[in-house]
Design a protein around this motif. Structure first.
Motif, PDB file in Angstrom:
ATOM      1  N   UNK A  30       0.837  -1.202   0.000  1.00 55.60           N
ATOM      2  CA  UNK A  30       0.000   0.000   0.000  1.00 55.60           C
ATOM      3  C   UNK A  30       0.871   1.251   0.000  1.00 55.60           C
ATOM      4  N   UNK A  31       1.882   1.284   0.850  1.00 58.12           N
ATOM      5  CA  UNK A  31       2.787   2.434   0.897  1.00 58.12           C
ATOM      6  C   UNK A  31       3.562   2.583  -0.408  1.00 58.12           C
ATOM      7  N   UNK A  32       3.965   1.466  -0.990  1.00 60.55           N
ATOM      8  CA  UNK A  32       4.697   1.523  -2.258  1.00 60.55           C
ATOM      9  C   UNK A  32       3.818   2.096  -3.371  1.00 60.55           C
ATOM     10  N   UNK A  33       2.544   1.707  -3.391  1.00 65.05           N
ATOM     11  CA  UNK A  33       1.632   2.261  -4.399  1.00 65.05           C
ATOM     12  C   UNK A  33       1.458   3.761  -4.217  1.00 65.05           C
ATOM     13  N   UNK A  34       1.321   4.206  -2.969  1.00 57.20           N
ATOM     14  CA  UNK A  34       1.188   5.641  -2.697  1.00 57.20           C
ATOM     15  C   UNK A  34       2.438   6.393  -3.144  1.00 57.20           C
ATOM     16  N   UNK A  35       3.603   5.847  -2.848  1.00 52.44           N
ATOM     17  CA  UNK A  35       4.853   6.486  -3.246  1.00 52.44           C
ATOM     18  C   UNK A  35       4.955   6.560  -4.765  1.00 52.44           C
TER      19      UNK A  35
END
Length: 58
Positions: A30-35
């Motif tokens: 999830x954090x990787x997608x946001x980044x």
């Protein structure tokens, strides 16, 4: 796309019970997608990261 909103959404993704229940791998993805969304927006718009000073907490 507002950078502050992205940070808030990433924090919420980690803090929600659903994020905890689905495991560390899901939270990391999830954090990787946001980044990736933030980086794509910056490249698309030709902008640079400009940190905003945070308000002093007393």
């Amino acid at each position: 796309m507002d950078g502050t909103a992205d940070v808030d959404a990433a924090r919420q993704c980690v803090r929600t019970p659903a994020g905890i229940a689905s495991g560390a791998t899901q939270a990391l993805l999830c954090l990787a997608r946001r980044l990736a969304d933030v980086l794509f927006s910056m490249l698309r718009d030709g902008t640079f990261y400009e940190p905003q000073p945070s308000a002093a907490v007393s």
